[in-house]
Design a protein around this motif. Structure first.
Motif, PDB file in Angstrom:
ATOM      1  N   ASP A 158       0.818  -1.214   0.000  1.00 57.90           N
ATOM      2  CA  ASP A 158       0.000   0.000   0.000  1.00 57.90           C
ATOM      3  C   ASP A 158       0.851   1.263   0.000  1.00 57.90           C
ATOM      4  O   ASP A 158       0.312   2.377  -0.053  1.00 57.90           O
ATOM      5  CB  ASP A 158      -0.935   0.006   1.218  1.00 57.90           C
ATOM      6  N   ASP A 159       2.155   1.103   0.077  1.00 60.42           N
ATOM      7  CA  ASP A 159       3.052   2.244   0.039  1.00 60.42           C
ATOM      8  C   ASP A 159       2.901   2.965  -1.310  1.00 60.42           C
ATOM      9  O   ASP A 159       2.881   2.311  -2.357  1.00 60.42           O
ATOM     10  CB  ASP A 159       4.493   1.771   0.230  1.00 60.42           C
ATOM     11  N   PRO A 160       2.786   4.285  -1.309  1.00 60.50           N
ATOM     12  CA  PRO A 160       2.601   5.012  -2.585  1.00 60.50           C
ATOM     13  C   PRO A 160       3.762   4.863  -3.551  1.00 60.50           C
ATOM     14  O   PRO A 160       3.612   5.139  -4.750  1.00 60.50           O
ATOM     15  CB  PRO A 160       2.431   6.472  -2.136  1.00 60.50           C
ATOM     16  N   ARG A 161       4.914   4.417  -3.080  1.00 62.39           N
ATOM     17  CA  ARG A 161       6.062   4.232  -3.966  1.00 62.39           C
ATOM     18  C   ARG A 161       6.016   2.912  -4.722  1.00 62.39           C
ATOM     19  O   ARG A 161       6.821   2.674  -5.624  1.00 62.39           O
ATOM     20  CB  ARG A 161       7.358   4.305  -3.154  1.00 62.39           C
ATOM     21  N   VAL A 162       5.081   2.017  -4.351  1.00 70.34           N
ATOM     22  CA  VAL A 162       4.946   0.740  -5.042  1.00 70.34           C
ATOM     23  C   VAL A 162       4.508   0.984  -6.481  1.00 70.34           C
ATOM     24  O   VAL A 162       3.615   1.796  -6.744  1.00 70.34           O
ATOM     25  CB  VAL A 162       3.938  -0.173  -4.301  1.00 70.34           C
ATOM     26  N   GLU A 163       5.113   0.261  -7.415  1.00 70.26           N
ATOM     27  CA  GLU A 163       4.849   0.472  -8.830  1.00 70.26           C
ATOM     28  C   GLU A 163       4.167  -0.734  -9.465  1.00 70.26           C
ATOM     29  O   GLU A 163       4.213  -1.841  -8.924  1.00 70.26           O
ATOM     30  CB  GLU A 163       6.165   0.765  -9.562  1.00 70.26           C
ATOM     31  N   SER A 164       3.573  -0.504 -10.615  1.00 65.16           N
ATOM     32  CA  SER A 164       3.021  -1.601 -11.404  1.00 65.16           C
ATOM     33  C   SER A 164       4.105  -2.142 -12.323  1.00 65.16           C
ATOM     34  O   SER A 164       5.111  -1.475 -12.588  1.00 65.16           O
ATOM     35  CB  SER A 164       1.821  -1.122 -12.229  1.00 65.16           C
ATOM     36  N   PHE A 165       3.882  -3.355 -12.809  1.00 63.12           N
ATOM     37  CA  PHE A 165       4.798  -3.940 -13.796  1.00 63.12           C
ATOM     38  C   PHE A 165       4.007  -4.908 -14.648  1.00 63.12           C
ATOM     39  O   PHE A 165       3.302  -5.786 -14.119  1.00 63.12           O
ATOM     40  CB  PHE A 165       5.953  -4.672 -13.115  1.00 63.12           C
ATOM     41  N   ALA A 166       4.119  -4.748 -15.964  1.00 59.57           N
ATOM     42  CA  ALA A 166       3.355  -5.586 -16.896  1.00 59.57           C
ATOM     43  C   ALA A 166       1.877  -5.521 -16.503  1.00 59.57           C
ATOM     44  O   ALA A 166       1.325  -4.446 -16.371  1.00 59.57           O
ATOM     45  CB  ALA A 166       3.895  -7.010 -16.903  1.00 59.57           C
ATOM     46  N   SER A 167       1.235  -6.664 -16.272  1.00 64.78           N
ATOM     47  CA  SER A 167      -0.192  -6.674 -15.951  1.00 64.78           C
ATOM     48  C   SER A 167      -0.466  -6.562 -14.458  1.00 64.78           C
ATOM     49  O   SER A 167      -1.629  -6.516 -14.048  1.00 64.78           O
ATOM     50  CB  SER A 167      -0.822  -7.963 -16.486  1.00 64.78           C
ATOM     51  N   PHE A 168       0.581  -6.509 -13.651  1.00 68.18           N
ATOM     52  CA  PHE A 168       0.418  -6.556 -12.200  1.00 68.18           C
ATOM     53  C   PHE A 168       0.381  -5.141 -11.622  1.00 68.18           C
ATOM     54  O   PHE A 168       1.280  -4.325 -11.858  1.00 68.18           O
ATOM     55  CB  PHE A 168       1.545  -7.369 -11.567  1.00 68.18           C
ATOM     56  N   GLY A 169      -0.659  -4.871 -10.854  1.00 66.56           N
ATOM     57  CA  GLY A 169      -0.880  -3.528 -10.348  1.00 66.56           C
ATOM     58  C   GLY A 169       0.064  -3.099  -9.247  1.00 66.56           C
ATOM     59  O   GLY A 169       0.393  -1.911  -9.127  1.00 66.56           O
ATOM     60  N   ARG A 170       0.501  -4.048  -8.406  1.00 66.30           N
ATOM     61  CA  ARG A 170       1.361  -3.681  -7.272  1.00 66.30           C
ATOM     62  C   ARG A 170       2.549  -4.642  -7.218  1.00 66.30           C
ATOM     63  O   ARG A 170       2.379  -5.842  -6.977  1.00 66.30           O
ATOM     64  CB  ARG A 170       0.578  -3.734  -5.960  1.00 66.30           C
ATOM     65  N   THR A 171       3.742  -4.108  -7.422  1.00 65.33           N
ATOM     66  CA  THR A 171       4.946  -4.940  -7.447  1.00 65.33           C
ATOM     67  C   THR A 171       6.081  -4.228  -6.728  1.00 65.33           C
ATOM     68  O   THR A 171       6.100  -2.999  -6.625  1.00 65.33           O
ATOM     69  CB  THR A 171       5.382  -5.259  -8.892  1.00 65.33           C
ATOM     70  N   VAL A 172       7.044  -5.016  -6.262  1.00 66.48           N
ATOM     71  CA  VAL A 172       8.244  -4.483  -5.620  1.00 66.48           C
ATOM     72  C   VAL A 172       9.456  -5.172  -6.240  1.00 66.48           C
ATOM     73  O   VAL A 172       9.515  -6.407  -6.305  1.00 66.48           O
ATOM     74  CB  VAL A 172       8.218  -4.721  -4.095  1.00 66.48           C
ATOM     75  N   ASP A 173      10.410  -4.378  -6.693  1.00 56.68           N
ATOM     76  CA  ASP A 173      11.670  -4.887  -7.236  1.00 56.68           C
ATOM     77  C   ASP A 173      12.587  -5.168  -6.052  1.00 56.68           C
ATOM     78  O   ASP A 173      13.122  -4.242  -5.440  1.00 56.68           O
ATOM     79  CB  ASP A 173      12.276  -3.841  -8.170  1.00 56.68           C
ATOM     80  N   LEU A 174      12.760  -6.434  -5.710  1.00 52.72           N
ATOM     81  CA  LEU A 174      13.394  -6.815  -4.452  1.00 52.72           C
ATOM     82  C   LEU A 174      14.806  -6.259  -4.317  1.00 52.72           C
ATOM     83  O   LEU A 174      15.171  -5.713  -3.267  1.00 52.72           O
ATOM     84  CB  LEU A 174      13.413  -8.344  -4.311  1.00 52.72           C
ATOM     85  N   PHE A 175      15.625  -6.381  -5.336  1.00 54.67           N
ATOM     86  CA  PHE A 175      17.019  -5.942  -5.260  1.00 54.67           C
ATOM     87  C   PHE A 175      17.294  -4.689  -6.095  1.00 54.67           C
ATOM     88  O   PHE A 175      18.438  -4.241  -6.182  1.00 54.67           O
ATOM     89  CB  PHE A 175      17.950  -7.072  -5.710  1.00 54.67           C
ATOM     90  N   GLY A 176      16.252  -4.153  -6.725  1.00 51.68           N
ATOM     91  CA  GLY A 176      16.427  -2.945  -7.500  1.00 51.68           C
ATOM     92  C   GLY A 176      17.084  -3.148  -8.848  1.00 51.68           C
ATOM     93  O   GLY A 176      17.466  -2.169  -9.509  1.00 51.68           O
ATOM     94  N   ASP A 177      17.232  -4.394  -9.286  1.00 51.83           N
ATOM     95  CA  ASP A 177      17.882  -4.669 -10.571  1.00 51.83           C
ATOM     96  C   ASP A 177      16.973  -5.400 -11.551  1.00 51.83           C
ATOM     97  O   ASP A 177      17.412  -5.810 -12.624  1.00 51.83           O
ATOM     98  CB  ASP A 177      19.161  -5.492 -10.350  1.00 51.83           C
TER      99      ASP A 177
END
Length: 269
Positions: A158-177
């Motif tokens: 729910d953090d506003p910094r969370v981004e979407s990716f492809a078809s997924f609305g809420r995703t987190v890039d675990l290692f930033g790469d």
């Protein structure tokens, strides 16, 4: 694990969950389904474990090793060498060297061996952590399996910094790469996550975990008998299906797919 006949698709009509549990169905009509965990070798973070599978004690004491209720309701076929703590050394990895453990969710069959990784940072959805701490066996949790003073890291989708990716609305890039993306796919449990890997080859590999038990779950949009929230489950499954449709070159491994498991074991060693 032996699964009831409606494990993959709940029956229609009233009391669908109760009827789908198959409490009066003889075990001879149950079918075995795999309980996987995944070892990922990251070029920077080293050995990353996704889920931990069942504890080795289940091979000796059956499902009762998870607690009295589990022993009554579930049958598990397991050899001691199938436990993650036995399989890792066979692949040249000391369990004590696993520094990151991603938990798709905290149901007993996925979180059973958390105690074997005291050195690891345990990554879990914040909503899942709250649910597991406040719920019991009827919701799929066993408190004793997760009640350890380890380094727990909660992902707040729910953090506003969370981004979407492809078809997924809420995703987190675990290692930033971009190598390991955590996907919010609730429904099976309150804070369920799927995981999207970018392989060395450049292809993507989607681990749906229990957001889709089997490939036919995706293709036929099946709702299994055991879900926390049907509406949220269907929404997550639609995101997965759109991803599969939009990314035909991606590989997909589902959570408990007996038909696809042989191919998975032959491809990934």
């Amino acid at each position: 694990m032996l699964a009831m006949p409606h494990f993959f698709q709940r029956p229609n009509g009233p009391l669908s969950t109760l009827r789908g549990l198959g409490l009066l169905t003889p075990r001879s009509r149950y079918t075995p389904v795999p309980i996987p965990a995944y070892l990922v070798e990251h070029p920077g973070a080293g050995a990353v474990l996704i889920d931990t599978g069942l504890p080795q004690a289940v091979a000796e004491d059956g499902a009762g090793a998870l607690g009295f209720p589990a022993g009554l309701f579930y049958s598990v076929e397991m050899q001691p060498e199938w436990a993650v703590v036995e399989q890792l050394p066979a692949r040249g990895v000391d369990p004590m060297d696993v520094r990151v453990v991603v938990m798709t969710h905290l149901h007993y069959d996925h979180a059973g061996s958390i105690s074997a990784f005291p050195q690891g940072t345990i990554v879990v959805d914040a909503a899942e952590w709250r649910a597991a701490r406040s719920s019991g066996f009827t919701k799929g949790y066993a408190r004793k399996l997760i009640d350890h003073p380890y380094d727990w890291r909660e992902i707040d989708f729910d953090d506003p910094r969370v981004e979407s990716f492809a078809s997924f609305g809420r995703t987190v890039d675990l290692f930033g790469d971009g190598s390991i993306r955590l996907l919010s796919t609730p429904g099976h449990s309150p804070g369920h996550m799927s995981v999207l890997l970018r392989l060395q080859s450049g292809r993507e590999l989607l681990l749906t975990a229990d957001a889709a038990y089997a490939r036919r779950t995706i293709d036929e949009e099946l709702v299994p008998v055991l879900v926390d929230d049907v509406h949220r489950y269907r929404r997550s499954l639609r995101e997965i299906r759109r991803y599969v449709d939009q990314t035909p070159d991606a590989e997909v491994i589902c959570g408990h797919d007996p038909d696809g498991w042989r191919e998975v074991r032959e491809t990934y060693q």
